[in-house]
Design a protein around this motif. Structure first.
Motif, PDB file in Angstrom:
ATOM      1  N   VAL A 178     -22.994  -4.206 -11.098  1.00 10.27           N
ATOM      2  CA  VAL A 178     -21.714  -3.552 -11.393  1.00 10.27           C
ATOM      3  C   VAL A 178     -20.749  -4.544 -12.017  1.00 10.27           C
ATOM      4  CG1 VAL A 178     -19.703  -2.401 -10.396  1.00 10.27           C
ATOM      5  CG2 VAL A 178     -22.004  -1.842  -9.570  1.00 10.27           C
ATOM      6  N   ALA A 179     -20.192  -4.180 -13.189  1.00 13.57           N
ATOM      7  CA  ALA A 179     -19.234  -5.048 -13.873  1.00 13.57           C
ATOM      8  C   ALA A 179     -17.810  -4.546 -13.757  1.00 13.57           C
ATOM      9  CB  ALA A 179     -19.617  -5.177 -15.356  1.00 13.57           C
ATOM     10  N   ASP A 180     -17.616  -3.210 -13.781  1.00  9.14           N
ATOM     11  CA  ASP A 180     -16.253  -2.675 -13.777  1.00  9.14           C
ATOM     12  C   ASP A 180     -16.285  -1.235 -13.276  1.00  9.14           C
ATOM     13  OD1 ASP A 180     -13.467  -2.744 -14.267  1.00  9.14           O
ATOM     14  OD2 ASP A 180     -13.743  -1.657 -16.140  1.00  9.14           O
ATOM     15  N   VAL A 181     -15.176  -0.803 -12.667  1.00 10.87           N
ATOM     16  CA  VAL A 181     -15.045   0.570 -12.172  1.00 10.87           C
ATOM     17  C   VAL A 181     -13.667   1.091 -12.548  1.00 10.87           C
ATOM     18  CG1 VAL A 181     -15.080   2.085 -10.145  1.00 10.87           C
ATOM     19  CG2 VAL A 181     -16.547   0.047 -10.201  1.00 10.87           C
ATOM     20  N   ALA A 220      -5.802   3.692  -9.151  1.00 12.81           N
ATOM     21  CA  ALA A 220      -5.938   2.244  -9.323  1.00 12.81           C
ATOM     22  C   ALA A 220      -7.223   1.744  -8.668  1.00 12.81           C
ATOM     23  CB  ALA A 220      -4.733   1.526  -8.728  1.00 12.81           C
ATOM     24  N   VAL A 221      -7.927   0.865  -9.369  1.00 10.91           N
ATOM     25  CA  VAL A 221      -9.148   0.238  -8.844  1.00 10.91           C
ATOM     26  C   VAL A 221      -9.006  -1.269  -8.981  1.00 10.91           C
ATOM     27  CG1 VAL A 221     -11.656   0.076  -9.011  1.00 10.91           C
ATOM     28  CG2 VAL A 221     -10.512   2.230  -9.590  1.00 10.91           C
ATOM     29  N   GLU A 222      -9.249  -1.976  -7.895  1.00 11.86           N
ATOM     30  CA  GLU A 222      -9.196  -3.438  -7.913  1.00 11.86           C
ATOM     31  C   GLU A 222     -10.413  -3.979  -7.202  1.00 11.86           C
ATOM     32  OE1 GLU A 222      -6.316  -7.138  -6.442  1.00 11.86           O
ATOM     33  OE2 GLU A 222      -5.593  -5.063  -6.362  1.00 11.86           O
ATOM     34  N   ASP A 223     -11.189  -4.776  -7.896  1.00 10.20           N
ATOM     35  CA  ASP A 223     -12.408  -5.355  -7.335  1.00 10.20           C
ATOM     36  C   ASP A 223     -13.320  -4.263  -6.783  1.00 10.20           C
ATOM     37  OD1 ASP A 223     -14.189  -7.373  -6.600  1.00 10.20           O
ATOM     38  OD2 ASP A 223     -13.304  -7.597  -4.613  1.00 10.20           O
ATOM     39  N   GLY A 224     -13.394  -3.144  -7.511  1.00 13.20           N
ATOM     40  CA  GLY A 224     -14.243  -2.036  -7.095  1.00 13.20           C
ATOM     41  C   GLY A 224     -13.666  -1.162  -6.005  1.00 13.20           C
ATOM     42  N   CYS A 225     -12.444  -1.467  -5.515  1.00 11.35           N
ATOM     43  CA  CYS A 225     -11.822  -0.732  -4.415  1.00 11.35           C
ATOM     44  C   CYS A 225     -10.821   0.297  -4.935  1.00 11.35           C
ATOM     45  CB  CYS A 225     -11.085  -1.678  -3.479  1.00 11.35           C
ATOM     46  SG  CYS A 225     -12.141  -2.829  -2.597  1.00 11.35           S
ATOM     47  N   TYR A 226     -10.832   1.474  -4.362  1.00 12.38           N
ATOM     48  CA  TYR A 226      -9.794   2.466  -4.653  1.00 12.38           C
ATOM     49  C   TYR A 226      -9.356   3.120  -3.345  1.00 12.38           C
ATOM     50  CZ  TYR A 226     -13.964   5.543  -4.759  1.00 12.38           C
ATOM     51  OH  TYR A 226     -15.150   6.192  -4.470  1.00 12.38           O
ATOM     52  N   THR A 227      -8.038   3.208  -3.175  1.00  9.41           N
ATOM     53  CA  THR A 227      -7.448   3.771  -1.971  1.00  9.41           C
ATOM     54  C   THR A 227      -6.884   5.149  -2.280  1.00  9.41           C
ATOM     55  OG1 THR A 227      -6.876   1.582  -1.106  1.00  9.41           O
ATOM     56  CG2 THR A 227      -5.709   3.463  -0.165  1.00  9.41           C
ATOM     57  N   LEU A 228      -7.281   6.151  -1.517  1.00 10.26           N
ATOM     58  CA  LEU A 228      -6.822   7.516  -1.758  1.00 10.26           C
ATOM     59  C   LEU A 228      -5.382   7.667  -1.286  1.00 10.26           C
ATOM     60  CD1 LEU A 228     -10.034   9.476  -0.739  1.00 10.26           C
ATOM     61  CD2 LEU A 228      -9.362   8.557  -2.965  1.00 10.26           C
ATOM     62  N   HIS A 276     -10.152  18.726  -0.206  1.00  8.30           N
ATOM     63  CA  HIS A 276     -10.877  17.531  -0.634  1.00  8.30           C
ATOM     64  C   HIS A 276     -10.156  16.798  -1.746  1.00  8.30           C
ATOM     65  CE1 HIS A 276     -12.511  20.539  -3.580  1.00  8.30           C
ATOM     66  NE2 HIS A 276     -12.381  19.521  -4.399  1.00  8.30           N
ATOM     67  N   PHE A 277     -10.492  15.542  -1.898  1.00 11.51           N
ATOM     68  CA  PHE A 277     -10.207  14.763  -3.098  1.00 11.51           C
ATOM     69  C   PHE A 277     -11.429  14.873  -4.005  1.00 11.51           C
ATOM     70  CE2 PHE A 277      -7.253  12.720  -0.251  1.00 11.51           C
ATOM     71  CZ  PHE A 277      -6.259  12.166  -1.037  1.00 11.51           C
ATOM     72  N   LEU A 278     -11.201  14.998  -5.295  1.00 11.35           N
ATOM     73  CA  LEU A 278     -12.271  14.891  -6.282  1.00 11.35           C
ATOM     74  C   LEU A 278     -11.978  13.665  -7.135  1.00 11.35           C
ATOM     75  CD1 LEU A 278     -14.764  15.788  -7.814  1.00 11.35           C
ATOM     76  CD2 LEU A 278     -13.337  17.355  -9.139  1.00 11.35           C
ATOM     77  N   ILE A 279     -12.762  12.621  -6.951  1.00 12.30           N
ATOM     78  CA  ILE A 279     -12.563  11.365  -7.665  1.00 12.30           C
ATOM     79  C   ILE A 279     -13.625  11.244  -8.746  1.00 12.30           C
ATOM     80  CG2 ILE A 279     -12.411   8.857  -7.454  1.00 12.30           C
ATOM     81  CD1 ILE A 279     -12.290  10.713  -4.253  1.00 12.30           C
ATOM     82  N   ASN A 280     -13.208  11.053  -9.963  1.00  9.31           N
ATOM     83  CA  ASN A 280     -14.129  10.823 -11.075  1.00  9.31           C
ATOM     84  C   ASN A 280     -14.241   9.314 -11.303  1.00  9.31           C
ATOM     85  OD1 ASN A 280     -14.776  13.551 -11.877  1.00  9.31           O
ATOM     86  ND2 ASN A 280     -12.647  13.730 -12.529  1.00  9.31           N
ATOM     87  N   LEU A 281     -15.439   8.794 -11.086  1.00  7.09           N
ATOM     88  CA  LEU A 281     -15.692   7.367 -11.207  1.00  7.09           C
ATOM     89  C   LEU A 281     -16.481   7.067 -12.478  1.00  7.09           C
ATOM     90  CD1 LEU A 281     -16.868   6.623  -7.545  1.00  7.09           C
ATOM     91  CD2 LEU A 281     -14.637   6.062  -8.523  1.00  7.09           C
ATOM     92  N   SER A 282     -16.077   6.043 -13.184  1.00  8.74           N
ATOM     93  CA  SER A 282     -16.839   5.538 -14.322  1.00  8.74           C
ATOM     94  C   SER A 282     -17.234   4.105 -14.006  1.00  8.74           C
ATOM     95  CB  SER A 282     -16.011   5.601 -15.608  1.00  8.74           C
ATOM     96  OG  SER A 282     -16.753   5.115 -16.705  1.00  8.74           O
ATOM     97  N   ARG A 291     -22.237   4.735 -16.121  1.00  9.88           N
ATOM     98  CA  ARG A 291     -22.675   5.902 -15.354  1.00  9.88           C
ATOM     99  C   ARG A 291     -21.454   6.534 -14.699  1.00  9.88           C
ATOM    100  NH1 ARG A 291     -28.029   6.145 -11.467  1.00  9.88           N
ATOM    101  NH2 ARG A 291     -27.858   8.344 -10.877  1.00  9.88           N
ATOM    102  N   ASN A 292     -21.345   7.857 -14.808  1.00  6.98           N
ATOM    103  CA  ASN A 292     -20.222   8.590 -14.247  1.00  6.98           C
ATOM    104  C   ASN A 292     -20.637   9.283 -12.955  1.00  6.98           C
ATOM    105  OD1 ASN A 292     -18.428   7.980 -16.430  1.00  6.98           O
ATOM    106  ND2 ASN A 292     -19.493   9.517 -17.660  1.00  6.98           N
ATOM    107  N   TYR A 293     -19.797   9.129 -11.925  1.00 10.70           N
ATOM    108  CA  TYR A 293     -20.031   9.759 -10.632  1.00 10.70           C
ATOM    109  C   TYR A 293     -18.849  10.657 -10.285  1.00 10.70           C
ATOM    110  CZ  TYR A 293     -23.473   5.997  -9.908  1.00 10.70           C
ATOM    111  OH  TYR A 293     -24.518   5.117 -10.031  1.00 10.70           O
TER     112      TYR A 293
END
Length: 304
Positions: A178-181, A220-228, A276-282, A291-293
């Motif tokens: 993993v390089a970036d999120v 916001a994503v930092e070091d692969g982390c995202y807080t809802l 629910h939260f629906l989070i779109n991850l790239s 890859r998109n999740y």
């Protein structure tokens, strides 16, 4: 009915890495205003308990003692106030929360990381807390992971004391490649009405009027982390609020057809379930592939 009112939960949470969300009686609770974008059906209203074939086994590691006062938030959102401004209506939620400060002082609390392997290159983890008594381990809650294709479901399962919303939880995407999120999110609420004076069992006196969804917002994503985010206020147009009032008689009629009796509508109040939260991850990998999740984060509540 999937959801019902909860007893006090003793779970607490913490942010990714060394970051931690501290809260005390003197501090202002974290808030996030969400503008209602549309009325839409949820991805799912009831989790299929037979879907264990999609369950992903998670690794749980104990890391450190919990010394902080931390809050969690119930899925059921009651209204504190309703106000109007410039053609919009603002729905402020009551200050309901589950606080670590109310936990049993005879128990010891540890922070744990729940981590699941999504595929050969990617893991998803979240940090929660569990309690230990003198003679036994007492887990107060857990997150279960389910994966269907590129859709990830995380469900917060209550144990002894009730359930909790994903608000404030921090998730982390990791993996050697993993390089970036990057991420964005939407929320979906079930807007319901019920009569608290007539019935004790909330499943017997509530009916969904409509589903409310937010516009898609950056996360916001930092070091692969995202807080809802923690939501304290919903903002919707005056016309949407009026439409909800117009839909109420139809919802009451649905309930009456199901229950076989008349609903006492004298004291109906609004409850908003955070479905629910629906989070779109790239996720960008080191080999340049992307890859998109879709991450669907939901709490599951039961009345003990």
């Amino acid at each position: 009915m999937k959801k019902s009112l909860l007893a006090l939960s003793l779970i607490a949470l913490c942010a990714c890495g060394e970051k931690r969300e501290n809260a005390s009686a003197e501090q202002t609770l974290p808030t996030a205003k969400v503008k209602i974008a549309s009325i839409a059906p949820p991805i799912f209203k009831y989790w299929d308990r037979d879907s264990e074939e999609f369950a992903v086994e998670s690794e749980c590691t104990e890391e450190e003692l919990l010394a902080d006062t931390v809050n969690l938030y119930p899925v059921e959102k009651s209204l504190k106030s309703v106000s109007s401004q410039t053609g919009n209506v603002f729905l402020e939620f009551s200050d309901d929360l589950y606080s670590r400060s109310l936990a049993d002082s005879s128990k010891t609390y540890y922070m744990q990381t729940h981590k699941a392997r999504l595929n050969d290159d990617t893991d998803l983890s979240v940090r929660l807390y569990a309690s230990y008594s003198t003679h036994s381990f007492n887990e107060t809650g857990k997150v279960k992971f389910y994966v269907k294709g590129d859709t990830i479901y995380t469900l917060n399962f209550p144990m002894e004391s009730g359930g909790f919303t994903p608000e404030g939880l921090t998730f982390k995407v990791t993996g050697d490649g993993v390089a970036d999120v990057t991420a964005s999110y939407r929320l979906l609420y079930n807007a319901t009405v019920f009569n608290p004076r007539k019935y004790r069992d909330i499943a017997m006196n509530r009916v969904c009027v409509c589903d409310l969804t937010t516009e898609e917002l950056p996360l916001a994503v930092e070091d692969g982390c995202y807080t809802l985010p923690v939501v304290k206020t919903l903002e919707l147009t005056a016309s949407d609020w009026q439409k909800m009032e117009e839909l109420r008689p139809e919802a009451v009629k649905r309930w009456e057809n199901w229950a076989g009796e008349k609903m006492d509508t004298t004291h109906l109040v609004h409850i908003f379930d955070l479905d629910h939260f629906l989070i779109n991850l790239s996720v960008t990998y080191k080999d340049g592939s992307v890859r998109n999740y879709r991450h669907v984060a939901q709490g599951v509540d039961v009345e003990p």
